[in-house]
Scaffold this motif. Structure first.
Motif, PDB file in Angstrom:
ATOM      1  N   SER A   1      45.631  20.356  51.764  1.00 54.88           N
ATOM      2  CA  SER A   1      45.923  18.942  52.026  1.00 54.88           C
ATOM      3  C   SER A   1      46.378  18.247  50.739  1.00 54.88           C
ATOM      4  O   SER A   1      47.279  17.409  50.769  1.00 54.88           O
ATOM      5  CB  SER A   1      44.704  18.232  52.610  1.00 54.88           C
ATOM      6  N   LEU A   2      45.773  18.618  49.601  1.00 50.25           N
ATOM      7  CA  LEU A   2      46.202  18.046  48.325  1.00 50.25           C
ATOM      8  C   LEU A   2      47.625  18.480  47.988  1.00 50.25           C
ATOM      9  O   LEU A   2      48.442  17.669  47.534  1.00 50.25           O
ATOM     10  CB  LEU A   2      45.245  18.463  47.206  1.00 50.25           C
ATOM     11  N   ALA A   3      47.933  19.774  48.213  1.00 53.11           N
ATOM     12  CA  ALA A   3      49.286  20.265  47.934  1.00 53.11           C
ATOM     13  C   ALA A   3      50.315  19.548  48.802  1.00 53.11           C
ATOM     14  O   ALA A   3      51.394  19.158  48.329  1.00 53.11           O
ATOM     15  CB  ALA A   3      49.347  21.776  48.163  1.00 53.11           C
ATOM     16  N   ASN A   4      49.989  19.329  50.082  1.00 49.91           N
ATOM     17  CA  ASN A   4      50.896  18.598  50.974  1.00 49.91           C
ATOM     18  C   ASN A   4      51.134  17.177  50.476  1.00 49.91           C
ATOM     19  O   ASN A   4      52.263  16.676  50.479  1.00 49.91           O
ATOM     20  CB  ASN A   4      50.313  18.551  52.392  1.00 49.91           C
ATOM     21  N   ALA A   5      50.055  16.518  50.056  1.00 51.79           N
ATOM     22  CA  ALA A   5      50.175  15.141  49.566  1.00 51.79           C
ATOM     23  C   ALA A   5      50.992  15.084  48.280  1.00 51.79           C
ATOM     24  O   ALA A   5      51.819  14.188  48.090  1.00 51.79           O
ATOM     25  CB  ALA A   5      48.781  14.548  49.343  1.00 51.79           C
TER      26      ALA A   5
ATOM     27  N   ASN B   1      34.450  29.056  43.527  1.00 48.80           N
ATOM     28  CA  ASN B   1      35.818  29.600  43.514  1.00 48.80           C
ATOM     29  C   ASN B   1      36.890  28.523  43.341  1.00 48.80           C
ATOM     30  O   ASN B   1      38.077  28.802  43.544  1.00 48.80           O
ATOM     31  CB  ASN B   1      36.090  30.360  44.820  1.00 48.80           C
ATOM     32  N   MET B   2      36.489  27.329  42.966  1.00 50.56           N
ATOM     33  CA  MET B   2      37.468  26.229  42.938  1.00 50.56           C
ATOM     34  C   MET B   2      38.590  26.459  41.940  1.00 50.56           C
ATOM     35  O   MET B   2      39.751  26.161  42.221  1.00 50.56           O
ATOM     36  CB  MET B   2      36.771  24.894  42.646  1.00 50.56           C
ATOM     37  N   ASP B   3      38.261  26.954  40.766  1.00 48.67           N
ATOM     38  CA  ASP B   3      39.311  27.176  39.752  1.00 48.67           C
ATOM     39  C   ASP B   3      40.367  28.153  40.277  1.00 48.67           C
ATOM     40  O   ASP B   3      41.572  27.924  40.137  1.00 48.67           O
ATOM     41  CB  ASP B   3      38.692  27.719  38.457  1.00 48.67           C
ATOM     42  N   ARG B   4      39.904  29.237  40.889  1.00 44.77           N
ATOM     43  CA  ARG B   4      40.833  30.243  41.408  1.00 44.77           C
ATOM     44  C   ARG B   4      41.663  29.659  42.559  1.00 44.77           C
ATOM     45  O   ARG B   4      42.879  29.853  42.624  1.00 44.77           O
ATOM     46  CB  ARG B   4      40.048  31.462  41.892  1.00 44.77           C
ATOM     47  N   MET B   5      41.001  28.918  43.454  1.00 44.54           N
ATOM     48  CA  MET B   5      41.700  28.335  44.596  1.00 44.54           C
ATOM     49  C   MET B   5      42.727  27.289  44.127  1.00 44.54           C
ATOM     50  O   MET B   5      43.819  27.182  44.689  1.00 44.54           O
ATOM     51  CB  MET B   5      40.700  27.694  45.551  1.00 44.54           C
ATOM     52  N   ALA B   6      42.358  26.535  43.096  1.00 44.09           N
ATOM     53  CA  ALA B   6      43.282  25.537  42.561  1.00 44.09           C
ATOM     54  C   ALA B   6      44.543  26.211  42.019  1.00 44.09           C
ATOM     55  O   ALA B   6      45.669  25.763  42.279  1.00 44.09           O
ATOM     56  CB  ALA B   6      42.597  24.723  41.463  1.00 44.09           C
ATOM     57  N   ARG B   7      44.372  27.288  41.280  1.00 41.51           N
ATOM     58  CA  ARG B   7      45.534  28.000  40.733  1.00 41.51           C
ATOM     59  C   ARG B   7      46.384  28.597  41.845  1.00 41.51           C
ATOM     60  O   ARG B   7      47.614  28.598  41.787  1.00 41.51           O
ATOM     61  CB  ARG B   7      45.076  29.106  39.776  1.00 41.51           C
ATOM     62  N   GLN B   8      45.709  29.071  42.892  1.00 46.41           N
ATOM     63  CA  GLN B   8      46.405  29.744  43.984  1.00 46.41           C
ATOM     64  C   GLN B   8      47.211  28.768  44.830  1.00 46.41           C
ATOM     65  O   GLN B   8      48.389  29.008  45.129  1.00 46.41           O
ATOM     66  CB  GLN B   8      45.364  30.454  44.857  1.00 46.41           C
TER      67      GLN B   8
ATOM     68  N   LEU C   1      47.550  25.197  44.291  1.00 50.53           N
ATOM     69  CA  LEU C   1      48.251  24.131  43.562  1.00 50.53           C
ATOM     70  C   LEU C   1      49.121  24.730  42.454  1.00 50.53           C
ATOM     71  O   LEU C   1      49.326  24.111  41.411  1.00 50.53           O
ATOM     72  CB  LEU C   1      47.241  23.143  42.951  1.00 50.53           C
ATOM     73  N   GLY C   2      49.637  25.933  42.705  1.00 45.94           N
ATOM     74  CA  GLY C   2      50.441  26.631  41.692  1.00 45.94           C
ATOM     75  C   GLY C   2      51.641  25.835  41.223  1.00 45.94           C
ATOM     76  O   GLY C   2      52.056  25.931  40.061  1.00 45.94           O
TER      77      GLY C   2
ATOM     78  N   PHE D   1      51.665  22.722  40.870  1.00 46.96           N
ATOM     79  CA  PHE D   1      51.154  21.534  40.166  1.00 46.96           C
ATOM     80  C   PHE D   1      50.030  21.968  39.222  1.00 46.96           C
ATOM     81  O   PHE D   1      48.873  21.592  39.399  1.00 46.96           O
ATOM     82  CB  PHE D   1      50.634  20.502  41.176  1.00 46.96           C
ATOM     83  N   PRO D   2      50.368  22.783  38.212  1.00 51.61           N
ATOM     84  CA  PRO D   2      49.328  23.428  37.391  1.00 51.61           C
ATOM     85  C   PRO D   2      48.415  22.459  36.653  1.00 51.61           C
ATOM     86  O   PRO D   2      47.259  22.793  36.387  1.00 51.61           O
ATOM     87  CB  PRO D   2      50.136  24.285  36.412  1.00 51.61           C
ATOM     88  N   LYS D   3      48.892  21.266  36.344  1.00 51.89           N
ATOM     89  CA  LYS D   3      48.075  20.322  35.572  1.00 51.89           C
ATOM     90  C   LYS D   3      47.049  19.582  36.443  1.00 51.89           C
ATOM     91  O   LYS D   3      46.167  18.914  35.921  1.00 51.89           O
ATOM     92  CB  LYS D   3      48.974  19.307  34.862  1.00 51.89           C
ATOM     93  N   TRP D   4      47.189  19.701  37.754  1.00 50.30           N
ATOM     94  CA  TRP D   4      46.313  18.959  38.653  1.00 50.30           C
ATOM     95  C   TRP D   4      44.990  19.667  38.921  1.00 50.30           C
ATOM     96  O   TRP D   4      43.981  19.028  39.219  1.00 50.30           O
ATOM     97  CB  TRP D   4      47.028  18.681  39.978  1.00 50.30           C
ATOM     98  N   GLY D   5      44.977  20.977  38.829  1.00 54.68           N
ATOM     99  CA  GLY D   5      43.812  21.753  39.242  1.00 54.68           C
ATOM    100  C   GLY D   5      42.523  21.355  38.552  1.00 54.68           C
ATOM    101  O   GLY D   5      41.493  21.126  39.212  1.00 54.68           O
ATOM    102  N   ASP D   6      42.551  21.263  37.221  1.00 57.26           N
ATOM    103  CA  ASP D   6      41.322  20.960  36.471  1.00 57.26           C
ATOM    104  C   ASP D   6      40.772  19.587  36.826  1.00 57.26           C
ATOM    105  O   ASP D   6      39.557  19.396  36.938  1.00 57.26           O
ATOM    106  CB  ASP D   6      41.586  21.026  34.957  1.00 57.26           C
TER     107      ASP D   6
END
Length: 264
Positions: free
Chosen positions: A20-24, A61-68, A70-71, A73-78
């Protein structure tokens, strides 16, 4: 689509949350980001429901899921991970831990905002609201002494001033909806609320001067940008300025500002 993204994020698992974040992000939809990531309601300041995986503190697993997910948008994950951790701590009643995690997220959010335009404003405003609410909760966790010292709320004034600067220093024409300056009154009002709570009303004056000063024959910011500033922000601003006028025995000005607030 917005409602679908939000409901999926609120009810679903970690994967649906990040999707949902990636879509937004792909849609430049700041409102959807705010709805998905917001901790407190801006209407009544109640704690908002969190996705199940956050309430259950299943954040490993949030860090891994964020990279996967939100690839792109790399600066958004953290930043997203920090705010999710803050939300998890909030729902667990660990207010100081929640505030600390959110401060980390706030600083990353402002770094992202510096590279973007006003499309992010709804998310920034949500974070402005959340950080103030978390600061007060963290201070309350310290009992009476914590509330009196208000260490976290005092720190929040500095963090909110950084948010003010991020909007105020935008060089886009303030009469344009693309200008970050259109969101500055919301942050000023939040700072007013904070200064009133801390009884440091003198600090309001610099903010008022910034948006009301006239240079030569040019109108002040609040005059020039009146058509693009949300009416709700202007009403809240005039209400607090009117209250300050009353404290300073400026009754004519107070009447003018409070009448505006009541009329709208």
């Amino acid at each position: 689509h917005r409602g679908h993204w939000r409901s999926a994020a609120r009810e679903g698992n970690m994967e649906s949350y990040f999707s949902s974040l990636a879509n937004a992000l792909n849609a430049y939809d700041g409102q959807a980001l705010a709805q998905t990531m917001g901790l407190f309601s801006q209407q009544d300041s109640q704690i908002r429901p969190a996705p199940g995986f956050i309430k259950r503190n299943e954040l490993g697993n949030m860090d891994r899921m964020a990279r996967q997910i939100l690839g792109d948008f790399p600066k958004w994950g953290d930043m997203v991970v920090d705010i999710a951790q803050a939300q998890g701590a909030l729902h667990a009643g660990n207010f100081v831990q929640a505030y600390t995690a959110f401060v980390s997220g706030w600083q990353k959010l402002l770094s992202l905002f510096a590279e973007e335009t006003a499309w992010m404003m709804a998310l920034v405003h949500q974070a402005v609201h959340d950080i103030r609410m978390l600061a007060m909760a963290a201070d309350s966790a310290g009992g009476k002494a914590g509330q009196i010292a208000a260490k976290n709320l005092n720190e929040t004034t500095r963090l909110l001033q950084n948010g003010f600067a991020a909007c105020w220093n935008d060089r886009t024409d303030p009469r344009s909806p693309e200008s970050k300056k259109t969101g500055v009154l919301y942050i000023i009002v939040t700072l007013f609320k904070t200064y009133f709570k801390l009884n440091t009303l003198r600090l309001c004056k610099n903010l008022i001067k910034a948006v009301e000063v006239k240079v030569g024959n040019r109108p002040s910011f609040v005059e020039a940008a009146g058509d693009v500033i949300p009416v709700s922000d202007m009403v809240a601003y005039r209400f607090y300025v009117g209250r300050l006028n009353m404290f300073e025995d400026q009754y004519t000005e107070a009447e003018k500002n409070l009448d505006f607030a009541l009329a709208h």
